[in-house]
Design a protein around this motif. Structure first.
Motif, PDB file in Angstrom:
ATOM      1  N   ALA A 179     -28.023 -10.387  11.366  1.00 10.58           N
ATOM      2  CA  ALA A 179     -27.283 -10.041  12.582  1.00 10.58           C
ATOM      3  C   ALA A 179     -26.716  -8.636  12.426  1.00 10.58           C
ATOM      4  O   ALA A 179     -26.567  -8.140  11.304  1.00 10.58           O
ATOM      5  CB  ALA A 179     -26.165 -11.046  12.831  1.00 10.58           C
ATOM      6  N   VAL A 180     -26.406  -8.012  13.568  1.00  6.21           N
ATOM      7  CA  VAL A 180     -25.810  -6.677  13.545  1.00  6.21           C
ATOM      8  C   VAL A 180     -24.746  -6.561  14.625  1.00  6.21           C
ATOM      9  O   VAL A 180     -24.771  -7.270  15.630  1.00  6.21           O
ATOM     10  CB  VAL A 180     -26.850  -5.546  13.743  1.00  6.21           C
ATOM     11  CG1 VAL A 180     -27.877  -5.544  12.626  1.00  6.21           C
ATOM     12  CG2 VAL A 180     -27.522  -5.630  15.089  1.00  6.21           C
ATOM     13  N   ILE A 181     -23.828  -5.647  14.387  1.00 11.60           N
ATOM     14  CA  ILE A 181     -22.869  -5.201  15.391  1.00 11.60           C
ATOM     15  C   ILE A 181     -23.117  -3.710  15.553  1.00 11.60           C
ATOM     16  O   ILE A 181     -23.028  -2.957  14.575  1.00 11.60           O
ATOM     17  CB  ILE A 181     -21.411  -5.459  14.953  1.00 11.60           C
ATOM     18  CG1 ILE A 181     -21.165  -6.948  14.786  1.00 11.60           C
ATOM     19  CG2 ILE A 181     -20.437  -4.841  15.958  1.00 11.60           C
ATOM     20  CD1 ILE A 181     -19.807  -7.282  14.158  1.00 11.60           C
ATOM     21  N   LEU A 182     -23.453  -3.299  16.759  1.00 16.43           N
ATOM     22  CA  LEU A 182     -23.655  -1.879  17.048  1.00 16.43           C
ATOM     23  C   LEU A 182     -22.310  -1.248  17.366  1.00 16.43           C
ATOM     24  O   LEU A 182     -21.405  -1.919  17.877  1.00 16.43           O
ATOM     25  CB  LEU A 182     -24.586  -1.712  18.241  1.00 16.43           C
ATOM     26  CG  LEU A 182     -25.950  -2.377  18.141  1.00 16.43           C
ATOM     27  CD1 LEU A 182     -26.709  -2.243  19.457  1.00 16.43           C
ATOM     28  CD2 LEU A 182     -26.763  -1.804  16.991  1.00 16.43           C
ATOM     29  N   VAL A 183     -22.189   0.031  17.110  1.00 21.60           N
ATOM     30  CA  VAL A 183     -20.950   0.740  17.420  1.00 21.60           C
ATOM     31  C   VAL A 183     -21.267   2.204  17.683  1.00 21.60           C
ATOM     32  O   VAL A 183     -22.160   2.776  17.052  1.00 21.60           O
ATOM     33  CB  VAL A 183     -19.909   0.612  16.275  1.00 21.60           C
ATOM     34  CG1 VAL A 183     -20.425   1.210  14.978  1.00 21.60           C
ATOM     35  CG2 VAL A 183     -18.574   1.234  16.664  1.00 21.60           C
ATOM     36  N   HIS A 184     -20.581   2.774  18.644  1.00 20.72           N
ATOM     37  CA  HIS A 184     -20.630   4.225  18.809  1.00 20.72           C
ATOM     38  C   HIS A 184     -19.313   4.685  19.430  1.00 20.72           C
ATOM     39  O   HIS A 184     -18.567   3.888  19.992  1.00 20.72           O
ATOM     40  CB  HIS A 184     -21.847   4.680  19.615  1.00 20.72           C
ATOM     41  CG  HIS A 184     -21.731   4.539  21.094  1.00 20.72           C
ATOM     42  ND1 HIS A 184     -21.944   3.355  21.756  1.00 20.72           N
ATOM     43  CD2 HIS A 184     -21.435   5.450  22.048  1.00 20.72           C
ATOM     44  CE1 HIS A 184     -21.779   3.538  23.056  1.00 20.72           C
ATOM     45  NE2 HIS A 184     -21.467   4.806  23.260  1.00 20.72           N
TER      46      HIS A 184
END
Length: 164
Positions: free
Chosen positions: A108-113
């Motif tokens: 799983a991933v959590i994207l962030v910007h």
């Protein structure tokens, strides 16, 4: 001289024995944020992860796109900054996102910007790339848990807004 933190009496509290400059305080905050995103830490408190991500990304003058990679028990594998752009955009390549997730064996991933403007409100381009990334990650069975947009004025979670 580098300021050291001393553990406080209560868990999660610290004492700084000397006066510190703004710059040194930010260095300490970044150090603590990176500690919260350390390999093997379970994702028990999403708010703490979001706070750490905001600390790390909110002061960039250019847009930076990264992700938190998680194992199948939602323990942190790594936080990585993948793309750096201009003052109002960053080119995000789904191929590179998927490649990194697979290379780290992420489940799983959590994207962030960040938004250097300070306003964390997602743009139409943010929504479009999130959909493209979600589709690409789904193909390789990596779950997209959230996409966090960071600004000085706060954060926005795609998952909380029902945008995933």
């Amino acid at each position: 001289m580098t300021t050291q933190l001393i553990a406080g009496e209560l868990p999660g509290t610290y004492v700084v024995p000397d006066a510190v400059t703004d710059r040194e305080l930010m260095r300490l905050a970044n150090m603590l944020a990176r500690r919260r995103l350390k390999r093997g830490r379970p994702l028990l408190n999403l708010e703490a992860v979001i706070s750490a991500l905001q600390t790390l990304l909110m002061h960039y003058e250019r847009e930076v796109f990264g992700m938190v990679l998680l194992d199948n028990r939602h323990r942190i594998i790594e936080f990585v900054e993948l793309f750096m752009g201009s003052i109002n955009s960053a080119s995000v390549h789904p191929r590179e996102v998927v490649k990194k997730a697979l290379a780290q064996n992420a489940a799983a991933v959590i994207l962030v910007h960040n938004h250097p403007s300070g306003d964390p409100e997602p743009s139409q381009a943010d929504r479009a790339i999130t959909n493209r990334l979600n589709e690409a990650l789904n193909i390789v069975e990596v779950r997209l848990l959230d996409h966090i947009v960071v600004g000085l004025e706060g954060t926005v979670s795609f998952a909380e807004r029902g945008l995933l």
